[in-house]
Design a protein around this motif. Sequence first.
Motif, PDB file in Angstrom:
ATOM      1  N   GLU A 186       1.143  -1.178  -0.007  1.00 25.27           N
ATOM      2  CA  GLU A 186      -0.030   0.006   0.050  1.00 25.27           C
ATOM      3  C   GLU A 186       0.837   1.352  -0.121  1.00 25.27           C
ATOM      4  O   GLU A 186       0.333   2.155  -0.675  1.00 25.27           O
ATOM      5  CB  GLU A 186      -0.802   0.041   1.149  1.00 25.27           C
ATOM      6  CG  GLU A 186      -1.980  -1.210   1.240  1.00 25.27           C
ATOM      7  CD  GLU A 186      -2.801  -1.207   0.393  1.00 25.27           C
ATOM      8  OE1 GLU A 186      -2.952  -0.209  -0.344  1.00 25.27           O
ATOM      9  OE2 GLU A 186      -3.546  -2.251   0.277  1.00 25.27           O
ATOM     10  N   SER A 187       2.106   1.115   0.727  1.00 26.01           N
ATOM     11  CA  SER A 187       2.801   2.450   0.724  1.00 26.01           C
ATOM     12  C   SER A 187       4.257   1.878   1.327  1.00 26.01           C
ATOM     13  O   SER A 187       4.501   0.836   1.782  1.00 26.01           O
ATOM     14  CB  SER A 187       2.080   3.424   2.034  1.00 26.01           C
ATOM     15  OG  SER A 187       2.326   2.568   3.259  1.00 26.01           O
ATOM     16  N   ALA A 188       5.111   2.934   1.453  1.00 32.81           N
ATOM     17  CA  ALA A 188       6.343   2.698   1.828  1.00 32.81           C
ATOM     18  C   ALA A 188       6.376   2.287   3.320  1.00 32.81           C
ATOM     19  O   ALA A 188       7.156   1.442   3.712  1.00 32.81           O
ATOM     20  CB  ALA A 188       7.205   3.898   1.561  1.00 32.81           C
ATOM     21  N   GLU A 189       5.388   2.930   3.968  1.00 29.42           N
ATOM     22  CA  GLU A 189       5.152   2.410   5.421  1.00 29.42           C
ATOM     23  C   GLU A 189       4.781   1.001   5.416  1.00 29.42           C
ATOM     24  O   GLU A 189       5.338   0.162   6.491  1.00 29.42           O
ATOM     25  CB  GLU A 189       4.040   3.380   6.091  1.00 29.42           C
ATOM     26  CG  GLU A 189       4.689   4.640   6.298  1.00 29.42           C
ATOM     27  CD  GLU A 189       4.744   5.754   5.247  1.00 29.42           C
ATOM     28  OE1 GLU A 189       5.384   6.814   5.154  1.00 29.42           O
ATOM     29  OE2 GLU A 189       3.935   5.159   4.108  1.00 29.42           O
ATOM     30  N   HIS A 190       3.846   0.685   4.740  1.00 31.23           N
ATOM     31  CA  HIS A 190       3.516  -0.765   4.562  1.00 31.23           C
ATOM     32  C   HIS A 190       4.758  -1.871   4.382  1.00 31.23           C
ATOM     33  O   HIS A 190       4.815  -2.671   5.026  1.00 31.23           O
ATOM     34  CB  HIS A 190       2.419  -1.062   3.471  1.00 31.23           C
ATOM     35  CG  HIS A 190       1.619  -2.522   3.635  1.00 31.23           C
ATOM     36  ND1 HIS A 190       1.248  -3.044   2.485  1.00 31.23           N
ATOM     37  CD2 HIS A 190       1.802  -3.499   4.435  1.00 31.23           C
ATOM     38  CE1 HIS A 190       0.698  -3.998   2.590  1.00 31.23           C
ATOM     39  NE2 HIS A 190       1.181  -4.468   3.863  1.00 31.23           N
ATOM     40  N   TYR A 191       5.726  -1.351   3.468  1.00 32.25           N
ATOM     41  CA  TYR A 191       6.735  -2.287   2.991  1.00 32.25           C
ATOM     42  C   TYR A 191       7.663  -2.282   4.209  1.00 32.25           C
ATOM     43  O   TYR A 191       7.978  -3.297   4.655  1.00 32.25           O
ATOM     44  CB  TYR A 191       7.457  -1.292   1.905  1.00 32.25           C
ATOM     45  CG  TYR A 191       8.834  -1.938   1.768  1.00 32.25           C
ATOM     46  CD1 TYR A 191       9.167  -3.060   0.860  1.00 32.25           C
ATOM     47  CD2 TYR A 191       9.862  -1.411   2.128  1.00 32.25           C
ATOM     48  CE1 TYR A 191      10.557  -3.336   0.792  1.00 32.25           C
ATOM     49  CE2 TYR A 191      11.157  -1.765   2.312  1.00 32.25           C
ATOM     50  CZ  TYR A 191      11.586  -3.146   1.314  1.00 32.25           C
ATOM     51  OH  TYR A 191      12.951  -3.284   1.239  1.00 32.25           O
ATOM     52  N   ASP A 192       7.685  -1.242   5.015  1.00 34.29           N
ATOM     53  CA  ASP A 192       8.697  -1.143   6.093  1.00 34.29           C
ATOM     54  C   ASP A 192       8.090  -2.065   7.285  1.00 34.29           C
ATOM     55  O   ASP A 192       9.028  -2.716   8.009  1.00 34.29           O
ATOM     56  CB  ASP A 192       8.801   0.283   6.673  1.00 34.29           C
ATOM     57  CG  ASP A 192       9.644   1.123   5.707  1.00 34.29           C
ATOM     58  OD1 ASP A 192      10.452   0.749   5.106  1.00 34.29           O
ATOM     59  OD2 ASP A 192       9.584   2.400   5.999  1.00 34.29           O
ATOM     60  N   GLY A 255       0.561   6.165 -12.477  1.00 32.83           N
ATOM     61  CA  GLY A 255       0.381   6.727 -11.418  1.00 32.83           C
ATOM     62  C   GLY A 255      -0.680   5.705 -10.548  1.00 32.83           C
ATOM     63  O   GLY A 255      -0.970   4.583 -11.102  1.00 32.83           O
ATOM     64  N   GLY A 256      -0.793   5.964  -9.182  1.00 31.34           N
ATOM     65  CA  GLY A 256      -1.687   5.138  -8.295  1.00 31.34           C
ATOM     66  C   GLY A 256      -0.787   3.917  -7.912  1.00 31.34           C
ATOM     67  O   GLY A 256       0.216   3.678  -8.263  1.00 31.34           O
ATOM     68  N   PRO A 257      -1.637   3.469  -6.958  1.00 30.39           N
ATOM     69  CA  PRO A 257      -0.779   1.911  -6.335  1.00 30.39           C
ATOM     70  C   PRO A 257      -0.834   0.919  -6.987  1.00 30.39           C
ATOM     71  O   PRO A 257      -0.079  -0.134  -6.571  1.00 30.39           O
ATOM     72  CB  PRO A 257      -1.710   2.018  -5.005  1.00 30.39           C
ATOM     73  CG  PRO A 257      -3.108   2.174  -5.589  1.00 30.39           C
ATOM     74  CD  PRO A 257      -2.788   3.304  -6.502  1.00 30.39           C
ATOM     75  N   GLY A 258      -1.431   0.832  -8.318  1.00 20.66           N
ATOM     76  CA  GLY A 258      -1.239  -0.287  -9.182  1.00 20.66           C
ATOM     77  C   GLY A 258      -2.455  -1.455  -9.230  1.00 20.66           C
ATOM     78  O   GLY A 258      -3.107  -1.278  -8.100  1.00 20.66           O
TER      79      GLY A 258
END
Length: 352
Positions: A186-192, A255-258
């Motif tokens: 969902e985001s870089a935070e989700h990845y982390d 763009g967008g999250p894919g």
Amino acid sequence: MNIPSIGVEEELLLVSATGDPLPRSKAVVDELTDDLDVALELTRAQVEINSPVCTSAGELHAHLTKMRAALAAAAAEEGGRLLAIAVPPHGRAAQLVTRKPRYEEMFARYGQLAREQGVCGCHVHVDVPDKNAAVWVGNHLRPWLPTLLALTANSPVYLDQDTGFASWRWLMWSRWPCAGAPPYLESAEHYDRLVGVHLAAGTIMDEQMVYWDVRPSTHLPTIEVRVSDVPLTVDETVLLATLARALVMTALRDGGPGPRVDPEVLRAAYWLAARDGLTRDGVDVLAGETVPMAQVVGRLLREVAPALEELGAVDLVRDGVERVLRDGNGAMKQRRAFREGDDVVALTEVGS
């Protein structure tokens, strides 16, 4: 939109005159001049070349050709041969681990898994604006990763056997705890957060061991596409890199999250790509349909057509894909040689 730069890492295999893995990587690397970026890898029979940052396919081709030739010459000085092949065709599964603290720690933690990872991949780095962009671009690339694997599969013969798979490397590499198809992020935070779970559990030593087939680079402002076997030829590596670059450009433009794709559909697509490469059916992940792999490749080319136009790479990619479909990728060529009793080592030797 600015056209992103690219860079490539190629892992290559050192073997003896008889084709067995040759644990002389440090001596071979020490033969080279300082202006070539060549690194040691997990086992002592592997070496890695790292291209400079490139802005065109022609520039990348020239660098990889020069670096492969220099490394092959250094290997010959040490009585070895350099192979563009993704798994050892002869010898034993377990290899000697390189004497570096990181690799010795990996052996201490992961045992035989580390010793049997003398496998060679190709990693394409494409410049992206930031980590969030890298995460979303990765989501866009997920449906196409099996297609890139099928195009470049180069590991059907392992330890004197036809494995029945076009990419045996991909199956071997998928045994690591944080490898294979990446999750939808969902985001870089989700990845982390997900990486943090692995770190807290002790399944990985650090973020460098996030071995997903596409991931944000841990040390560069890039997204890293890691799905491929090391291709047999520089032409195929440049084709892979150009397609990865065009996919990233397409994702950034959209763009967008894919798109969300069913993980089991993606898993089926991967498995067929690893087993059959280009020779049979594949899975169109976005449609959820099984069709000839050549049709899946055709859909990929339509997806990235505007980006290829912008790169001036339409002819390069069209001709490259036609050549691979007509003449075969590394897996198809290896399997023909093996079946006919020809020498797979000679076929895959750099400079042969």
